[in-house]
Each structure stands twice: as C-alpha cells, then as structure tokens.
Design an enzyme around this catalytic site. Structure first.
Site, PDB file in Angstrom:
ATOM      1  N   PHE A 143       0.736  -1.050   0.187  1.00 49.20           N
ATOM      2  CA  PHE A 143       0.275  -0.002   0.005  1.00 49.20           C
ATOM      3  C   PHE A 143       0.800   1.155   0.082  1.00 49.20           C
ATOM      4  CE2 PHE A 143      -3.480   3.017   1.408  1.00 49.20           C
ATOM      5  CZ  PHE A 143      -4.402   2.332   0.790  1.00 49.20           C
ATOM      6  N   ALA A 156      -0.069  -2.358   5.553  1.00 46.38           N
ATOM      7  CA  ALA A 156       0.903  -2.187   6.988  1.00 46.38           C
ATOM      8  C   ALA A 156       0.095  -3.315   7.979  1.00 46.38           C
ATOM      9  CB  ALA A 156       0.800  -0.730   7.522  1.00 46.38           C
ATOM     10  N   PHE A 157      -1.167  -3.178   8.045  1.00 41.58           N
ATOM     11  CA  PHE A 157      -1.777  -4.356   9.048  1.00 41.58           C
ATOM     12  C   PHE A 157      -1.231  -5.727   8.866  1.00 41.58           C
ATOM     13  CE2 PHE A 157      -5.295  -6.672  10.812  1.00 41.58           C
ATOM     14  CZ  PHE A 157      -5.674  -6.022  11.826  1.00 41.58           C
ATOM     15  N   GLU A 158      -0.915  -6.114   7.758  1.00 44.17           N
ATOM     16  CA  GLU A 158      -0.339  -7.379   7.479  1.00 44.17           C
ATOM     17  C   GLU A 158       0.929  -7.680   7.961  1.00 44.17           C
ATOM     18  OE1 GLU A 158      -4.207  -6.703   5.585  1.00 44.17           O
ATOM     19  OE2 GLU A 158      -2.109  -5.810   4.998  1.00 44.17           O
ATOM     20  N   VAL A 199       1.253   4.524   6.211  1.00 41.80           N
ATOM     21  CA  VAL A 199       0.001   4.710   6.651  1.00 41.80           C
ATOM     22  C   VAL A 199      -0.060   6.425   6.684  1.00 41.80           C
ATOM     23  CG1 VAL A 199      -1.862   4.492   8.213  1.00 41.80           C
ATOM     24  CG2 VAL A 199       0.101   2.862   8.093  1.00 41.80           C
ATOM     25  N   ILE A 200      -0.964   6.902   5.862  1.00 50.85           N
ATOM     26  CA  ILE A 200      -1.216   8.060   5.397  1.00 50.85           C
ATOM     27  C   ILE A 200      -2.661   8.704   6.290  1.00 50.85           C
ATOM     28  CG2 ILE A 200      -1.374  10.250   4.071  1.00 50.85           C
ATOM     29  CD1 ILE A 200       0.654   8.681   2.116  1.00 50.85           C
ATOM     30  N   THR A 210     -11.125   9.264   7.898  1.00 53.55           N
ATOM     31  CA  THR A 210     -11.595   8.732   8.949  1.00 53.55           C
ATOM     32  C   THR A 210     -10.650   8.238  10.153  1.00 53.55           C
ATOM     33  OG1 THR A 210     -10.992   6.605   7.950  1.00 53.55           O
ATOM     34  CG2 THR A 210     -13.010   7.657   7.102  1.00 53.55           C
ATOM     35  N   HIS A 213      -9.380   5.302  10.816  1.00 50.02           N
ATOM     36  CA  HIS A 213      -8.810   4.185  10.005  1.00 50.02           C
ATOM     37  C   HIS A 213      -7.306   4.402  10.570  1.00 50.02           C
ATOM     38  CE1 HIS A 213      -7.877   0.777   7.725  1.00 50.02           C
ATOM     39  NE2 HIS A 213      -7.005   1.433   7.129  1.00 50.02           N
ATOM     40  N   ARG A 244      10.370  11.704   3.318  1.00 48.09           N
ATOM     41  CA  ARG A 244      11.148  10.825   4.059  1.00 48.09           C
ATOM     42  C   ARG A 244      11.630   9.715   3.346  1.00 48.09           C
ATOM     43  NH1 ARG A 244       7.846  13.629   6.975  1.00 48.09           N
ATOM     44  NH2 ARG A 244       7.856  14.242   9.242  1.00 48.09           N
TER      45      ARG A 244
END
Length: 148
Positions: free
Chosen positions: A10, A45-47, A72-73, A77, A79, A120
C-alpha cells in the site's frame, strides 16, 4: 548478515523508495546486494505483524534481523489511528517477544499527508528505509556482543 525486509504494498511509491533506501544501506555496509528472496511484500501495514510472526516460526531459515517498511497516511476517517497504533504495538511486541531473540525494526511511516511521506524517502542517508536498515545492522552487532 541475513536480514529480511517485510514491506507493505500500500502506498507503493513510498514503500518502494523505502525499500530502495534499505537496500542502498545494506550494500554500503556489506559491499554486496541483499538477497532479493529476503524481501517480502504484504498487502498493507496491517498485515506486516502477522507475516513477521510467520517468518519467526520458520525452521528452514533464520534471520539476524527483520526490517519492517510501510506507510500509513491520514485520511478522513479514524482508520489511520487504528492501523497506526495496532501495527506499532504489534511490531514492538514481536521485537520484544520473538522466539529467535532477534531485533525487529520499525520502519512504518505514519504521516498526516503524502508530502510528509515523500519527504522521508529522498535519496541518501536521510531516507527512512536507509535509517532503519542502518539501525538493524547496529542492533545485530549489539545483540551479538551480548553473546560473547
């Protein structure tokens, strides 16, 4: 050194730049390429934590360290908050409580916008992927010194 990279697909432009930074650091440190078989991609990222957990249970391959890379941006929401906290907590948990007693390094960017993430991933040693790989090499050496 056998270092695994577990990276999120992602925000692929950002994560690919982080991977490239990590690979440059490895090459600069060891004067050779990291084995591409040790680069693992997951959907998001969750995985990352679940994949690390699986890597740590492999019998046929042992790593000296695992580097995590992702981005993760913040969106509109909640999330962002849930994913950022969960992934951060789980990577820390795996770093402290893994059965191989190896360092697991956190390289997941959590930014408020795309421009912050892009900033970054510039070329050179300020690339966060480069910095995380550099920290992995440092930690491998520190862990090794404890075994002497």
């Amino acid at each position: 050194m056998r270092i695994a990279i577990v990276a999120s697909n992602f925000n692929e432009e950002i994560t690919n730049s982080l991977i490239n930074g990590a690979l440059r650091c490895y090459k600069n440190s060891y004067n050779k390429e990291l084995n591409s078989d040790y680069i693992y991609k997951v959907p998001g990222a969750f995985e990352i934590p679940s994949f690390i957990n699986r890597l740590l249970k492999l019998d046929n391959i042992k790593f000296d360290a695992i580097v995590t890379l992702g981005c993760v941006i913040k969106g509109e929401t909640a999330h962002f908050e849930y994913i950022s906290k969960t992934v951060t907590d789980e990577i820390m948990n795996l770093s402290i409580h893994n059965n191989q007693n190896i360092p697991v390094l956190y390289g997941v960017l959590t930014t408020f916008n795309y421009q912050q993430a892009l900033a970054r991933t510039k070329e050179g040693k300020s690339n966060k992927g480069y910095e995380v790989m550099d920290s992995a090499i440092y930690m491998i050496n520190e862990f090794s010194s404890l075994n002497k």
